[in-house]
Design an enzyme around this catalytic site. Structure first.
Site, PDB file in Angstrom:
ATOM      1  N   ARG A  11       0.822  -1.196   0.000  1.00 41.78           N
ATOM      2  CA  ARG A  11       0.000   0.000   0.000  1.00 41.78           C
ATOM      3  C   ARG A  11       0.859   1.249   0.000  1.00 41.78           C
ATOM      4  NH1 ARG A  11      -4.870   0.840   4.250  1.00 41.78           N
ATOM      5  NH2 ARG A  11      -6.435   1.520   2.747  1.00 41.78           N
ATOM      6  N   LYS A  27       1.693   5.394  -0.103  1.00 42.07           N
ATOM      7  CA  LYS A  27       1.265   6.492   0.756  1.00 42.07           C
ATOM      8  C   LYS A  27      -0.100   6.992   0.305  1.00 42.07           C
ATOM      9  CE  LYS A  27       3.667  10.435   2.876  1.00 42.07           C
ATOM     10  NZ  LYS A  27       2.849  10.434   4.026  1.00 42.07           N
ATOM     11  N   ARG A  28      -1.054   6.921   1.201  1.00 47.76           N
ATOM     12  CA  ARG A  28      -2.407   7.308   0.837  1.00 47.76           C
ATOM     13  C   ARG A  28      -2.602   8.809   1.006  1.00 47.76           C
ATOM     14  NH1 ARG A  28      -5.537   4.985   5.046  1.00 47.76           N
ATOM     15  NH2 ARG A  28      -7.406   5.456   3.875  1.00 47.76           N
ATOM     16  N   CYS A  52     -11.245  17.914  -3.987  1.00 51.39           N
ATOM     17  CA  CYS A  52     -11.656  16.632  -3.400  1.00 51.39           C
ATOM     18  C   CYS A  52     -11.605  15.539  -4.464  1.00 51.39           C
ATOM     19  CB  CYS A  52     -13.068  16.763  -2.852  1.00 51.39           C
ATOM     20  SG  CYS A  52     -13.819  15.182  -2.451  1.00 51.39           S
ATOM     21  N   CYS A  81     -15.307  14.145  -5.319  1.00 51.59           N
ATOM     22  CA  CYS A  81     -16.348  14.957  -5.956  1.00 51.59           C
ATOM     23  C   CYS A  81     -16.437  14.616  -7.453  1.00 51.59           C
ATOM     24  CB  CYS A  81     -16.042  16.445  -5.774  1.00 51.59           C
ATOM     25  SG  CYS A  81     -16.675  17.133  -4.229  1.00 51.59           S
ATOM     26  N   HIS A 129     -20.574  17.101  -1.589  1.00 50.88           N
ATOM     27  CA  HIS A 129     -19.421  17.026  -0.700  1.00 50.88           C
ATOM     28  C   HIS A 129     -19.828  17.240   0.762  1.00 50.88           C
ATOM     29  CE1 HIS A 129     -15.054  17.357  -0.002  1.00 50.88           C
ATOM     30  NE2 HIS A 129     -15.320  18.334   0.836  1.00 50.88           N
ATOM     31  N   ASN A 165     -16.249   4.842   7.815  1.00 49.74           N
ATOM     32  CA  ASN A 165     -15.538   5.578   8.860  1.00 49.74           C
ATOM     33  C   ASN A 165     -15.947   7.020   8.694  1.00 49.74           C
ATOM     34  OD1 ASN A 165     -14.029   3.388   9.817  1.00 49.74           O
ATOM     35  ND2 ASN A 165     -12.447   3.712   8.279  1.00 49.74           N
ATOM     36  N   GLY A 187     -10.257   8.335  11.571  1.00 47.52           N
ATOM     37  CA  GLY A 187      -9.254   8.045  10.558  1.00 47.52           C
ATOM     38  C   GLY A 187      -9.762   8.215   9.143  1.00 47.52           C
ATOM     39  N   CYS A 188     -10.902   8.889   9.001  1.00 52.26           N
ATOM     40  CA  CYS A 188     -11.454   9.097   7.666  1.00 52.26           C
ATOM     41  C   CYS A 188     -10.567  10.087   6.921  1.00 52.26           C
ATOM     42  CB  CYS A 188     -12.881   9.607   7.768  1.00 52.26           C
ATOM     43  SG  CYS A 188     -13.622   9.879   6.162  1.00 52.26           S
ATOM     44  N   SER A 189     -10.130   9.711   5.719  1.00 47.21           N
ATOM     45  CA  SER A 189      -9.120  10.501   5.019  1.00 47.21           C
ATOM     46  C   SER A 189      -9.716  11.593   4.134  1.00 47.21           C
ATOM     47  CB  SER A 189      -8.233   9.582   4.178  1.00 47.21           C
ATOM     48  OG  SER A 189      -9.025   8.875   3.240  1.00 47.21           O
ATOM     49  N   HIS A 209     -15.656  14.048   2.263  1.00 48.23           N
ATOM     50  CA  HIS A 209     -16.773  13.770   1.340  1.00 48.23           C
ATOM     51  C   HIS A 209     -17.432  12.455   1.784  1.00 48.23           C
ATOM     52  CE1 HIS A 209     -18.430  14.171  -2.941  1.00 48.23           C
ATOM     53  NE2 HIS A 209     -19.061  13.145  -2.381  1.00 48.23           N
ATOM     54  N   HIS A 226     -18.609   9.047   2.319  1.00 50.72           N
ATOM     55  CA  HIS A 226     -18.390   7.826   1.536  1.00 50.72           C
ATOM     56  C   HIS A 226     -18.218   6.639   2.464  1.00 50.72           C
ATOM     57  CE1 HIS A 226     -14.262   8.931   2.674  1.00 50.72           C
ATOM     58  NE2 HIS A 226     -13.917   7.681   2.403  1.00 50.72           N
ATOM     59  N   GLN A 264     -16.947   2.146   2.406  1.00 53.39           N
ATOM     60  CA  GLN A 264     -16.057   1.202   1.726  1.00 53.39           C
ATOM     61  C   GLN A 264     -16.663  -0.188   1.730  1.00 53.39           C
ATOM     62  OE1 GLN A 264     -11.810   1.819   2.378  1.00 53.39           O
ATOM     63  NE2 GLN A 264     -12.354   3.220   4.030  1.00 53.39           N
ATOM     64  N   GLU A 319     -18.575 -14.282  15.243  1.00 51.53           N
ATOM     65  CA  GLU A 319     -20.045 -14.221  15.270  1.00 51.53           C
ATOM     66  C   GLU A 319     -20.641 -15.451  14.587  1.00 51.53           C
ATOM     67  OE1 GLU A 319     -21.638 -10.554  13.823  1.00 51.53           O
ATOM     68  OE2 GLU A 319     -20.760  -9.375  15.458  1.00 51.53           O
ATOM     69  N   TYR A 329      -6.080  -0.722  30.347  1.00 49.45           N
ATOM     70  CA  TYR A 329      -6.840  -1.893  30.764  1.00 49.45           C
ATOM     71  C   TYR A 329      -7.609  -2.499  29.598  1.00 49.45           C
ATOM     72  CZ  TYR A 329      -9.518  -5.012  33.700  1.00 49.45           C
ATOM     73  OH  TYR A 329     -10.047  -6.136  34.264  1.00 49.45           O
ATOM     74  N   GLU A 330      -8.205  -1.622  28.747  1.00 51.12           N
ATOM     75  CA  GLU A 330      -8.973  -2.120  27.590  1.00 51.12           C
ATOM     76  C   GLU A 330      -8.085  -2.900  26.618  1.00 51.12           C
ATOM     77  OE1 GLU A 330      -9.622   1.003  28.711  1.00 51.12           O
ATOM     78  OE2 GLU A 330     -11.805   1.276  28.720  1.00 51.12           O
TER      79      GLU A 330
END
Ligand SMILES: [Zn+2]
Ligand SMILES: [Zn+2]
Length: 345
Positions: free
Chosen positions: A23, A25-26, A47, A50, A110, A150, A156-158, A161, A163, A165, A179, A313-314
């Site tokens: 992957r 660099k996004r 964007c 768009c 947007h 997200n 962490g939404c990049s 606009h 959207h 996934q 599950e 702790y989590e």
């Protein structure tokens, strides 16, 4: 060498981690947001989601008018056959992982998030998720399709606009795999699905129910971890999005709008979350044990800036929460069903 997508096994937990070394660099537009998703223009020339704008790799978006789906330009999974990973030790186990990642824009606008779209537009989004799930699972190596959103830089939404996934995997990922195992066990013992029995009990008690209609119920689950976590559960026998009849899609759109509107009204901001649908695996099995459902995991706790952290702790022991799921449900129920941006002050 590990240069293609693969999953590695953790022998301490029995779970897997997906690794995507290819992957590049996004792009990241998230950090420039001061107040996430507030006061955005209807169209942003910079964007990459768009209409008519250029994306990575020289692709140009069509002048789309409803939803728009395309292959993620920085896909974490790739459909190509890769050489099997030879493991030279049983505690260093890994397997190659094929798959596809798509992006689904909710609309050309947007600035319009899910609760700000009308019901028909949300139905279009659900129809697109359904089409994408069905299309991706026609590849014979795909066993699972994860639809998710997200929302907000906090998650962490990049790109602001609106959207979502759709990731399709060769193997069933950790969460749905667990599950699957537990719903199968419950179904074998009771001949009813776990979530239909759970839903019936929640309806008897009522205290955690947020909204309900003929086909879906939204509630704060008894076992909620995130402060304002919500689960949407289908009433019927649907195991996947493509099992839904048009009246059910419309009911799902309505309840998603109700939940996300209350979320925004809670702190009068565009409320960040990660949400996604858990469909039955696409592995040619009937999956009578499965009930179609969606999880909303929002991080905010007390205000637009005070979030819950899953730390210490989590991370090391187990999740912990302070406000009870019952009081979170009461709080969400008490809010207006008119979006705060449209409320006359
Ligand atoms: Zn845009
Ligand atoms: Zn689930």
């Amino acid at each position: 060498m590990f240069d293609s997508p693969h999953r590695r096994f953790n022998p301490l937990t029995g779970e897997w981690v997906l690794v995507s070394p290819h992957r590049a660099k996004r792009p990241w537009l998230g950090q420039v947001e001061k107040t996430p998703l507030e006061n955005l223009p209807q169209y942003d020339p910079n964007c990459y989601l768009c209409p008519r704008n250029e994306r990575a790799g020289g692709f140009r978006n069509p002048d789309y008018e409803s939803t728009f789906a395309f292959d993620n330009d920085f896909s974490a999974l790739l459909p190509d056959e890769t050489p099997a990973h030879a493991s030279d030790h049983p505690l260093l186990a890994s397997v190659s992982e094929r798959g596809l990642c798509r992006v689904v824009c909710f609309s050309p606008r947007h600035d319009l998030t899910l609760p700000e779209l009308d019901n028909v537009s949300i139905e279009n989004v659900i129809a697109t998720w359904t089409e994408q799930s069905v299309e991706l699972c026609t590849k014979d190596f795909i066993q699972y399709v994860q639809v998710f959103e997200n929302k907000g830089a906090m998650m962490g939404c990049s790109n602001p606009h609106p959207h979502s996934q759709v990731w399709a995997n060769e193997h069933i990922p950790n969460e749905p795999a667990r599950e699957l195992e537990l719903q199968k066990k419950y179904f074998a013992e009771n001949n009813r699905t776990l979530l239909s029995d759970y839903l019936a009990e929640e309806h008897k008690r009522g205290e955690r129910i947020l909204f309900t209609n003929d086909h879906f119920t939204a509630l704060v689950p008894y076992w909620a971890v995130w402060p304002f976590e919500v689960i949407l559960i289908a009433h019927g026998n649907a195991t996947r999005l493509n099992d839904l009849a048009s009246a059910e899609v419309s009911a799902l759109a309505k309840i998603m709008k109700q939940v996300t509107t209350r979320y925004d009204n809670l702190f009068e901001i565009s409320f960040p979350y990660s949400m996604g649908f858990h469909q039955a695996p696409f592995d040619d099995q009937p999956h009578h044990e499965w009930t179609l459902h969606a999880h909303f995991y929002p991080p905010l706790l007390r205000s637009a800036t005070v979030r819950k952290f899953m730390v210490g702790y989590e991370m090391l022991a187990m999740p912990q929460r302070d406000i009870t799921p019952e009081s979170a449900a009461e709080r969400l129920r008490s809010l207006s069903d008119i979006h705060y941006k449209h409320e006359a002050h």
